[in-house]
Design a protein around this motif. Structure first.
Motif, PDB file in Angstrom:
ATOM      1  N   VAL A  26     -16.051  -2.638   4.103  1.00  0.00           N
ATOM      2  CA  VAL A  26     -15.844  -2.820   2.662  1.00  0.00           C
ATOM      3  C   VAL A  26     -14.654  -1.961   2.261  1.00  0.00           C
ATOM      4  CG1 VAL A  26     -16.851  -2.563   0.382  1.00  0.00           C
ATOM      5  CG2 VAL A  26     -18.290  -3.243   2.302  1.00  0.00           C
ATOM      6  N   TYR A  27     -13.724  -2.540   1.530  1.00  0.00           N
ATOM      7  CA  TYR A  27     -12.517  -1.834   1.121  1.00  0.00           C
ATOM      8  C   TYR A  27     -12.500  -1.636  -0.375  1.00  0.00           C
ATOM      9  CZ  TYR A  27     -11.272  -3.758   5.598  1.00  0.00           C
ATOM     10  OH  TYR A  27     -11.289  -4.120   6.904  1.00  0.00           O
ATOM     11  N   LYS A  28     -11.873  -0.553  -0.778  1.00  0.00           N
ATOM     12  CA  LYS A  28     -11.618  -0.360  -2.205  1.00  0.00           C
ATOM     13  C   LYS A  28     -10.286  -1.018  -2.520  1.00  0.00           C
ATOM     14  CE  LYS A  28      -9.741   3.263  -4.001  1.00  0.00           C
ATOM     15  NZ  LYS A  28      -9.471   4.675  -4.267  1.00  0.00           N
ATOM     16  N   ARG A  30      -6.800  -2.028  -4.360  1.00  0.00           N
ATOM     17  CA  ARG A  30      -5.837  -1.317  -5.202  1.00  0.00           C
ATOM     18  C   ARG A  30      -5.918  -1.874  -6.611  1.00  0.00           C
ATOM     19  NH1 ARG A  30      -1.655   1.314  -2.876  1.00  0.00           N
ATOM     20  NH2 ARG A  30      -0.156   0.611  -4.421  1.00  0.00           N
ATOM     21  N   PRO A  47      -6.128 -10.196  -2.699  1.00  0.00           N
ATOM     22  CA  PRO A  47      -5.453 -11.324  -2.047  1.00  0.00           C
ATOM     23  C   PRO A  47      -6.412 -12.166  -1.223  1.00  0.00           C
ATOM     24  CG  PRO A  47      -4.926  -9.253  -0.948  1.00  0.00           C
ATOM     25  CD  PRO A  47      -5.661  -8.898  -2.204  1.00  0.00           C
ATOM     26  N   ALA A  81      -5.127 -10.551  17.844  1.00  0.00           N
ATOM     27  CA  ALA A  81      -5.713  -9.213  17.801  1.00  0.00           C
ATOM     28  C   ALA A  81      -7.118  -9.381  17.236  1.00  0.00           C
ATOM     29  CB  ALA A  81      -4.876  -8.250  16.963  1.00  0.00           C
ATOM     30  N   TYR A  83      -9.186  -9.306  14.465  1.00  0.00           N
ATOM     31  CA  TYR A  83      -9.229  -9.246  13.006  1.00  0.00           C
ATOM     32  C   TYR A  83     -10.655  -9.460  12.522  1.00  0.00           C
ATOM     33  CZ  TYR A  83      -4.345 -10.370  13.960  1.00  0.00           C
ATOM     34  OH  TYR A  83      -3.084 -10.382  14.475  1.00  0.00           O
TER      35      TYR A  83
ATOM     36  N   TYR B   6       1.395   3.672   2.598  1.00  0.00           N
ATOM     37  CA  TYR B   6       0.222   3.936   1.785  1.00  0.00           C
ATOM     38  C   TYR B   6      -1.027   3.752   2.630  1.00  0.00           C
ATOM     39  CZ  TYR B   6      -2.978   3.942  -2.103  1.00  0.00           C
ATOM     40  OH  TYR B   6      -3.987   4.259  -2.962  1.00  0.00           O
ATOM     41  N   ASP B   8      -5.037   4.242   2.302  1.00  0.00           N
ATOM     42  CA  ASP B   8      -6.138   4.519   1.402  1.00  0.00           C
ATOM     43  C   ASP B   8      -7.209   5.272   2.180  1.00  0.00           C
ATOM     44  OD1 ASP B   8      -8.296   2.418  -0.621  1.00  0.00           O
ATOM     45  OD2 ASP B   8      -8.270   4.548  -0.241  1.00  0.00           O
ATOM     46  N   PRO B   9      -7.469   6.535   1.816  1.00  0.00           N
ATOM     47  CA  PRO B   9      -8.441   7.303   2.583  1.00  0.00           C
ATOM     48  C   PRO B   9      -9.850   6.744   2.465  1.00  0.00           C
ATOM     49  CG  PRO B   9      -7.781   8.493   0.597  1.00  0.00           C
ATOM     50  CD  PRO B   9      -6.898   7.291   0.700  1.00  0.00           C
ATOM     51  N   SER B  11     -10.652   3.692   2.857  1.00  0.00           N
ATOM     52  CA  SER B  11     -10.799   2.461   3.617  1.00  0.00           C
ATOM     53  C   SER B  11     -10.728   2.743   5.116  1.00  0.00           C
ATOM     54  CB  SER B  11      -9.688   1.494   3.222  1.00  0.00           C
ATOM     55  OG  SER B  11      -9.609   0.446   4.158  1.00  0.00           O
ATOM     56  N   TYR B  13     -10.493   0.546   7.162  1.00  0.00           N
ATOM     57  CA  TYR B  13      -9.648  -0.489   7.741  1.00  0.00           C
ATOM     58  C   TYR B  13      -8.206  -0.026   7.872  1.00  0.00           C
ATOM     59  CZ  TYR B  13      -7.477  -5.076   8.220  1.00  0.00           C
ATOM     60  OH  TYR B  13      -6.769  -6.139   8.663  1.00  0.00           O
ATOM     61  N   TRP B  16      -7.569   1.403  11.164  1.00  0.00           N
ATOM     62  CA  TRP B  16      -7.827   0.371  12.175  1.00  0.00           C
ATOM     63  C   TRP B  16      -6.656  -0.589  12.236  1.00  0.00           C
ATOM     64  CZ3 TRP B  16      -8.261  -4.900  12.124  1.00  0.00           C
ATOM     65  CH2 TRP B  16      -8.917  -5.484  13.204  1.00  0.00           C
ATOM     66  N   GLU B  17      -6.189  -1.012  11.058  1.00  0.00           N
ATOM     67  CA  GLU B  17      -5.156  -2.030  11.053  1.00  0.00           C
ATOM     68  C   GLU B  17      -3.828  -1.475  11.554  1.00  0.00           C
ATOM     69  OE1 GLU B  17      -4.779  -3.443   7.116  1.00  0.00           O
ATOM     70  OE2 GLU B  17      -4.107  -1.540   6.319  1.00  0.00           O
ATOM     71  N   PHE B  20      -3.960  -2.186  15.304  1.00  0.00           N
ATOM     72  CA  PHE B  20      -4.233  -3.486  15.885  1.00  0.00           C
ATOM     73  C   PHE B  20      -3.770  -4.678  15.065  1.00  0.00           C
ATOM     74  CE2 PHE B  20      -7.591  -0.608  17.384  1.00  0.00           C
ATOM     75  CZ  PHE B  20      -7.300  -0.648  18.736  1.00  0.00           C
ATOM     76  N   ALA B  21      -3.416  -4.464  13.818  1.00  0.00           N
ATOM     77  CA  ALA B  21      -3.225  -5.622  12.950  1.00  0.00           C
ATOM     78  C   ALA B  21      -1.977  -6.416  13.310  1.00  0.00           C
ATOM     79  CB  ALA B  21      -3.180  -5.192  11.493  1.00  0.00           C
ATOM     80  N   GLU B  40       4.579   0.789  -5.904  1.00  0.00           N
ATOM     81  CA  GLU B  40       4.220   1.164  -4.545  1.00  0.00           C
ATOM     82  C   GLU B  40       3.350   0.079  -3.933  1.00  0.00           C
ATOM     83  OE1 GLU B  40       2.461   4.988  -4.379  1.00  0.00           O
ATOM     84  OE2 GLU B  40       4.137   5.955  -5.385  1.00  0.00           O
ATOM     85  N   ARG B  41       3.717  -0.296  -2.747  1.00  0.00           N
ATOM     86  CA  ARG B  41       2.954  -1.335  -2.057  1.00  0.00           C
ATOM     87  C   ARG B  41       2.489  -0.788  -0.722  1.00  0.00           C
ATOM     88  NH1 ARG B  41       2.940  -7.114  -3.344  1.00  0.00           N
ATOM     89  NH2 ARG B  41       1.054  -6.256  -4.184  1.00  0.00           N
ATOM     90  N   PRO B  42       1.277  -1.119  -0.352  1.00  0.00           N
ATOM     91  CA  PRO B  42       0.824  -0.660   0.956  1.00  0.00           C
ATOM     92  C   PRO B  42       1.545  -1.427   2.047  1.00  0.00           C
ATOM     93  CG  PRO B  42      -0.771  -2.147  -0.010  1.00  0.00           C
ATOM     94  CD  PRO B  42       0.297  -1.952  -1.030  1.00  0.00           C
ATOM     95  N   GLU B  60      -0.698 -10.409   3.281  1.00  0.00           N
ATOM     96  CA  GLU B  60      -1.195 -10.270   1.908  1.00  0.00           C
ATOM     97  C   GLU B  60      -0.047  -9.905   0.974  1.00  0.00           C
ATOM     98  OE1 GLU B  60      -4.303  -7.380   1.974  1.00  0.00           O
ATOM     99  OE2 GLU B  60      -5.736  -8.726   2.945  1.00  0.00           O
TER     100      GLU B  60
END
Lengths: 131, 143
Positions: A26-28, A30, A47, A81, A83, B6, B8-9, B11, B13, B16-17, B20-21, B40-42, B60
């Motif tokens: 689960v992600y927060k 932005r 997205p 990969a 995902y 960026y 996000d602490p 997350s 993911y 991880w990403e 491997f992403a 700002e964009r991740p 995304e």
């Protein structure tokens, strides 16, 4: 970083809603917010999320947003990969007593959820007439 | 110009990403942020797939409109740039302050560049890259 008005799920009961988190992390998401004299507007990046996989609830001055990104990936596509098959989002914001929960509107466009939370009449700024 | 990475602490993911992403080790994206932090964009990693005839990439790009996006490709690289309106302005009109971002993805080699197509929907850019004939799998006949 936890922004102003954000409610951490680690310290609060995150509750349940119609949209259940099925699998994967689960992600927060932005988000950005700004105030005007009439309302508080929040824009959340989601997205790939469809309206059917989005749940917004305001209860006890807490707004909770739950969403899932479900890609309809053709069977013939082989991932290059590892995902996650789906991506779940959760955000909880403390909207405070000044927001009218009945008037909250939400629009999902281009992967951005735009929430407009109108302020109660009694908290809107007024010009005081000097007699 | 400065680079912004960026993470996000909150997350799991994000770490991880980063490993491997992007199996093609995407070039470090270059993000410009001179107007405000609203831009700002991740890091936008791509998810890559393939079938017998194509490679596919998903990136995304929330808030990006089709008219504000351009995609260029050359051998081994896909470059896309886009205009992002100020999230905090409250308006999405053409007059909203905006800034241009550019990102370069390293793509597989052996792609038919002329056949690359892109689709943007719901904040997801989906690229379809046809494999050049010599890269397609060939079944070997056993005599």
């Amino acid at each position: 970083m936890i922004e102003k008005n954000e409610v951490s799920c680690e310290t609060e009961n995150c509750g349940t809603s119609a949209l259940s988190v099925r699998s994967g992390p689960v992600y927060k998401p932005r988000y950005h917010s700004h105030y005007s004299e009439e309302a508080w507007e929040v824009k959340v990046s989601l997205p790939g999320v469809q309206k059917e996989q989005l749940d917004v609830m305001v209860e006890n001055e807490i707004m909770e947003i739950k969403a899932a990104r479900l890609f309809d990936t053709p069977e013939a596509w082989r991932p290059l990969a590892d995902y996650p098959p789906e991506k779940n989002y959760r955000l909880r914001l403390d909207v405070g007593p000044e927001v009218d929960p009945e008037g909250v509107t939400a629009e999902l466009k281009d992967g951005i959820l735009v929430l407009r939370l109108p302020l109660r009449e009694e908290v809107k700024p007024r010009t005081i007439e000097v007699k | 110009m400065k680079m912004i990475r960026y993470n996000d602490p909150g997350s799991a993911y994000s770490e991880w990403e980063s490993f491997f992403a992007d199996p093609f080790r995407a070039f470090a994206p270059f993000f410009r942020s001179t107007l405000s932090s609203a831009y700002e964009r991740p890091h936008q990693p791509a998810e890559w797939y393939e079938d017998d005839d194509h490679y596919y990439a998903r990136v995304e790009l929330p808030g990006v409109k089709r008219s504000d996006l351009s995609v260029d490709a050359e051998d081994g690289l896909v470059r896309f740039s886009y205009e992002l309106r100020d999230y905090r302005s409250g308006e999405d009109s053409e007059s909203s302050p905006s800034e241009r971002f550019e990102q370069v993805l390293r793509s597989p080699e052996g792609v038919n560049l002329a056949g690359i197509s892109a689709k943007l929907a719901d904040g997801i850019l989906e690229l379809t890259l046809p494999k050049a004939p010599e890269k397609k799998a060939v079944r070997v006949e056993i005599k």
